[in-house]
Design a protein around this motif. Structure first.
Motif, PDB file in Angstrom:
ATOM      1  N   HIS A   1       4.158  -4.945   4.147  1.00  0.00           N
ATOM      2  CA  HIS A   1       3.100  -4.161   3.500  1.00  0.00           C
ATOM      3  C   HIS A   1       1.758  -4.398   4.203  1.00  0.00           C
ATOM      4  O   HIS A   1       0.842  -4.994   3.645  1.00  0.00           O
ATOM      5  CB  HIS A   1       2.998  -4.534   2.028  1.00  0.00           C
TER       6      HIS A   1
ATOM      7  N   LEU B   1      -1.505  -3.073   2.574  1.00  0.00           N
ATOM      8  CA  LEU B   1      -1.856  -3.869   1.399  1.00  0.00           C
ATOM      9  C   LEU B   1      -2.526  -5.174   1.804  1.00  0.00           C
ATOM     10  O   LEU B   1      -3.547  -5.572   1.242  1.00  0.00           O
ATOM     11  CB  LEU B   1      -0.600  -4.151   0.570  1.00  0.00           C
TER      12      LEU B   1
ATOM     13  N   ALA C   1       3.922 -10.433  -2.454  1.00  0.00           N
ATOM     14  CA  ALA C   1       2.727 -10.043  -1.704  1.00  0.00           C
ATOM     15  C   ALA C   1       1.558 -10.952  -2.035  1.00  0.00           C
ATOM     16  O   ALA C   1       0.734 -11.278  -1.175  1.00  0.00           O
ATOM     17  CB  ALA C   1       2.370  -8.589  -2.004  1.00  0.00           C
TER      18      ALA C   1
ATOM     19  N   GLN D   1       2.429   1.508  -1.762  1.00  0.00           N
ATOM     20  CA  GLN D   1       2.653   0.061  -1.779  1.00  0.00           C
ATOM     21  C   GLN D   1       2.815  -0.415  -3.203  1.00  0.00           C
ATOM     22  O   GLN D   1       2.367   0.208  -4.150  1.00  0.00           O
ATOM     23  CB  GLN D   1       1.455  -0.667  -1.139  1.00  0.00           C
TER      24      GLN D   1
END
Length: 276
Positions: free
Chosen positions: A69, A72, A134, A263
């Motif tokens: 990602h 992000l 994340a 995302q």
């Protein structure tokens, strides 16, 4: 909703109030060098436990997917280490003409230049159902970047310089974040079926560890005999911090939902959340 049901649902919020109250009553227990030895139990053991816990609870595919990602990650790091400290500096220029204690304003700028908090960012992201994998990556990566970027930001905004023990900070982050996470993933491979069958309360465990961190942090604060602040400045700063939190959370929500639609949304850990 009854009182017991409310306590059961909002137990973490009540827990924060409780540990702060206990720290105020008897700060000597949780101060550095005190009976709890937070310089060891919190700095190393508690933080390691949080990431070992994350390693156990997350699927390996989730962690590898989180690395992809890129948009992000760029958003989180730029927001935390560029936009946020700059916005705080602009805001404090306006507050500098008020009677608020100058050192409180400098402290606010200093906190604004710090990297994202490692443990609380991950726990709070998990608590609201965000992308924990994340959050782990951005918290760890942001902390490593902060070793270099934070001193530069302090020099830029406050005109103060400091030496950074790069090697010791890097090794501490590696040993308390990366290593426990990897060990957790290894252990998960052997007890995966048991974990999926029993579903241990990983979130509650991490939240309890965070309460310990909050407790020792406030113990250090209340035990400091040199704190001599007027109530007006203190109340105003608390209100300012709350307002900044709400404003930037709203701004982050708007931006992330419009620009990063493809995302998975993760809670952006900005420095005012720092408790580590």
């Amino acid at each position: 909703m009854g009182l017991l049901e409310r306590l059961r649902k909002e137990w973490f919020i009540f827990g924060i109030v409780l540990v702060i109250a206990v720290a105020r009553l008897e700060p000597g227990v949780g101060v550095k060098g005190g009976p709890l030895k937070p310089e060891i139990t919190i700095t190393y053991i508690a933080v390691s436990a949080i990431f070992f816990n994350s390693g156990l609870s997350l699927k390996t595919e989730e962690l590898t997917s989180a690395l992809m990602h890129v948009k992000l990650h760029l958003f989180v790091q730029i927001f935390t280490l560029v936009f946020f400290p700059t916005a705080i500096w602009v805001f404090l220029q306006l507050l500098s003409i008020t009677p608020i204690n100058e050192w409180l304003l400098k402290g606010l700028q200093t906190v604004g230049c710090m990297p994202p908090p490692v443990s609380s960012a991950v726990i709070l992201t998990k608590a609201v159902g965000g992308n924990e994998a994340a959050a782990i990556f951005n918290s760890a990566f942001g902390s490593f970047l902060g070793i270099v970027i934070t001193p530069l930001l302090l020099l830029l905004f406050l005109g103060s310089s400091s030496s950074v023990p790069f090697t010791s900070i890097f090794s501490q982050l590696f040993m308390t974040v990366v290593v426990p996470l990897i060990i957790g993933q290894i252990v998960r491979r052997y007890i995966k079926d048991w974990l999926e069958r029993k579903k241990p309360p990983f979130g509650a465990i991490s939240s309890c560890v965070l309460l310990m961190i909050i407790y020792t942090t406030f113990c250090d604060t209340f035990a400091n005999p040199n704190i001599d602040l007027d109530k007006f400045s203190l109340i105003i700063i608390v209100f300012i911090i709350f307002s900044i939190q709400m404003s930037f959370m709203f701004l982050t929500f708007l931006f992330s939902t419009r620009v990063v639609k493809s995302q998975s949304i993760t809670a952006v850990p900005h420095p005012l959340e720092k408790m580590d």
